[in-house]
Each structure stands twice: as C-alpha cells, then as structure tokens.
Design an enzyme around this catalytic site. Structure first.
Site, PDB file in Angstrom:
ATOM      1  N   ILE A 113       2.648  30.885  51.575  1.00  0.00           N
ATOM      2  CA  ILE A 113       2.117  29.612  51.103  1.00  0.00           C
ATOM      3  C   ILE A 113       2.927  29.161  49.889  1.00  0.00           C
ATOM      4  O   ILE A 113       3.107  29.922  48.937  1.00  0.00           O
ATOM      5  CB  ILE A 113       0.637  29.742  50.714  1.00  0.00           C
ATOM      6  CG1 ILE A 113      -0.179  30.338  51.877  1.00  0.00           C
ATOM      7  CG2 ILE A 113       0.082  28.397  50.280  1.00  0.00           C
ATOM      8  CD1 ILE A 113      -0.194  29.511  53.135  1.00  0.00           C
ATOM      9  N   ASN A 167     -10.327  35.889  45.229  1.00  0.00           N
ATOM     10  CA  ASN A 167      -8.998  35.386  45.518  1.00  0.00           C
ATOM     11  C   ASN A 167      -7.895  36.008  44.671  1.00  0.00           C
ATOM     12  O   ASN A 167      -6.722  35.887  45.012  1.00  0.00           O
ATOM     13  CB  ASN A 167      -9.001  33.862  45.324  1.00  0.00           C
ATOM     14  CG  ASN A 167      -7.612  33.256  45.335  1.00  0.00           C
ATOM     15  OD1 ASN A 167      -6.947  33.229  46.366  1.00  0.00           O
ATOM     16  ND2 ASN A 167      -7.161  32.802  44.170  1.00  0.00           N
ATOM     17  N   TYR A 181       0.862  46.493  48.065  1.00  0.00           N
ATOM     18  CA  TYR A 181       0.298  45.188  48.429  1.00  0.00           C
ATOM     19  C   TYR A 181      -0.270  45.226  49.843  1.00  0.00           C
ATOM     20  O   TYR A 181      -1.407  44.809  50.088  1.00  0.00           O
ATOM     21  CB  TYR A 181       1.384  44.127  48.311  1.00  0.00           C
ATOM     22  CG  TYR A 181       0.913  42.714  48.573  1.00  0.00           C
ATOM     23  CD1 TYR A 181       0.131  42.042  47.642  1.00  0.00           C
ATOM     24  CD2 TYR A 181       1.278  42.048  49.740  1.00  0.00           C
ATOM     25  CE1 TYR A 181      -0.288  40.733  47.868  1.00  0.00           C
ATOM     26  CE2 TYR A 181       0.865  40.748  49.979  1.00  0.00           C
ATOM     27  CZ  TYR A 181       0.086  40.098  49.037  1.00  0.00           C
ATOM     28  OH  TYR A 181      -0.330  38.814  49.274  1.00  0.00           O
ATOM     29  N   ALA A 182       0.515  45.749  50.789  1.00  0.00           N
ATOM     30  CA  ALA A 182       0.074  45.796  52.183  1.00  0.00           C
ATOM     31  C   ALA A 182      -1.168  46.660  52.339  1.00  0.00           C
ATOM     32  O   ALA A 182      -2.114  46.293  53.063  1.00  0.00           O
ATOM     33  CB  ALA A 182       1.204  46.315  53.066  1.00  0.00           C
TER      34      ALA A 182
END
Length: 252
Positions: A184, A91, A151-152
């Site tokens: 989120i 995670n 990041y992508a």
C-alpha cells in the site's frame, strides 16, 4: 451501501496516517464515533479534525501501544469519552525492519502483543454490552513467506489469533476478522519512500502485482468498514481478507 454504523463507537490504533487514518475516516464517514492513537501529536490533531469534519465525535491521544500501561490508559480514556467501544481495530506495526533479535522484539511487541493487550482490555466491555467487533491488521506477508522472518511470523500469528478469537468469542456475539493488505502506497509510507530511495525494490514489487499498481489506504479502509458492519457482514467472522490486487500467490 448503508453499513448502519451510526452511533457506534470505534477505536483505531495507529490512526493518524496511512491505513489506520483511512480506516478511522471510513468509519467516521459511516457515522461511527472514532478514537485514535499514535505516537506523534501533530498527525493526530489533523486526523481528529478530519473525523470531526465527518460530523461525528472523536478522541485522540498520543500513545505508544508497546507500553501496556499507556495502551490501557488510552483505551480507558476512549471508552470514557465515547461511552463504549463497539469496534476495535488494531493497526500498529513495526513494519518489519530487520531480522535480528531487536526486530523480533519490536514486531512481537508492537504487531502482536499490543493487539493481544488491546483485545484483553476491551473484550470484557464488549461481553458486558452483548456484542462487539474486532479487526486485526495483518499482511499478505502472514500468508506466504517473502519478507523478513519476524514480520512474517507475527503477521501470521495475528491471522491465527483472530481465528481463535472468532471461535472463542462467537457465543458472546463478538465477531473477529483480520485483513491482509498487500503493498500500500501513501505519502510518507514505506513504498512512497522506496519509490525514490530504493527504486529497484519499488519496481520489482510493482512488477509482481497483477493489477499493475500499488494499493491505496482507502481500499483497505473500505473492507474494514464492511467487516465492522453487523448489517453487511453479520456472518463474516474468523476470516482473513487479503486486499492486495492478487499480489500474493497462495490459495489461502
């Protein structure tokens, strides 16, 4: 639904807050024993208490997953404390800050290579046991462009890696899936900080979510618990599951 996770042993990296903590607690609520790691001691202690409050065994260790030796030590200790690792949830994320070489290094090391190293460490144990379950946390940024390139790209790599693992490890009775959360919000998280620190970005992102709100960590966690269940998700492997309120626009 009874997910039949009682007595299973799970590891969640980055399990002290946000999505990782929610996943750890969702697994614990279903009866799994859970080991967690994160860099900061304080939040780990509270998360471990919450795991114990669910009536299961837990283990926590301060660990920088970007450090291969530290990550291996945590995984070895988690296995020793719990007895096995049946479920691995990767995670940890560098959260996509920046678009320079330092950002590339951080995202590749923390998002991608820490997952690769954890999988490499744990898979032989799962093969020896005859089964296992791996979940990699990606992002809708890995499905379509729109965030910073490092990041992508690394989140897309995690989706591809999970699919490849599912194919390679299928004969070993090991299921592998990825989850692609949308935006989120939780206390201390990126969107919680943006709400006051960058309200224009917060508002523009919120406007693009058809459900009209940000997601909650628990909504991602329930999907992770489902995927971790050999009873409920026995034929689900190699999938990337978006959890985003229809935020991303691609067909995949």
């Amino acid at each position: 639904m009874d997910l039949d996770l009682t007595g299973k042993n799970a590891v969640v990296t980055g399990g002290s807050k946000g999505i990782g903590r929610a996943i750890a607690l969702a697994l614990a609520a279903e009866g799994a024993n859970v080991a967690i790691c994160a860099r900061s001691e304080g939040p780990l202690d509270q998360a471990l208490k919450d795991i114990h409050d669910a009536g299961v065994r837990g283990y926590r260790e301060a660990c920088d997953v970007g450090d291969e030796q530290a990550l291996n030590r945590f995984l070895d200790n988690a296995r020793q404390e719990l007895g096995s690792i049946d479920i691995l949830v990767c995670n940890v994320s560098a959260l996509g800050a920046g678009n320079d070489l330092a950002a590339w290094q951080a995202n590749v090391n923390l998002d991608l290579m820490s997952s690769v190293r954890a999988v490499t460490r744990v898979v032989p144990w799962m093969q020896e046991a005859g089964s296992g379950n791996i979940i990699l946390l990606s992002s809708i940024s890995g499905i379509e462009v729109g965030t910073t390139a490092p990041y992508a790209a690394t989140k897309a790599a995690l989706i591809s890696y999970a699919k490849s693992l599912a194919v390679d490890l299928g004969p070993s009775n090991i299921r592998v899936n990825s989850i692609a959360p949308g935006s989120i919000e939780f206390p201390g998280g990126v969107w919680d900080k943006a709400r006051t620190g960058n309200p224009e970005r917060y508002a523009s992102t919120l406007k693009r979510i058809p459900r009209g709100r940000f997601g909650a960590p628990e909504e991602v966690a329930q999907v992770a618990a489902f995927l971790a269940s050999d009873k409920a998700a026995s034929w689900v492997t190699g999938a990337c599951v978006p959890v985003d309120g229809a935020q991303h626009r691609s067909n995949m």
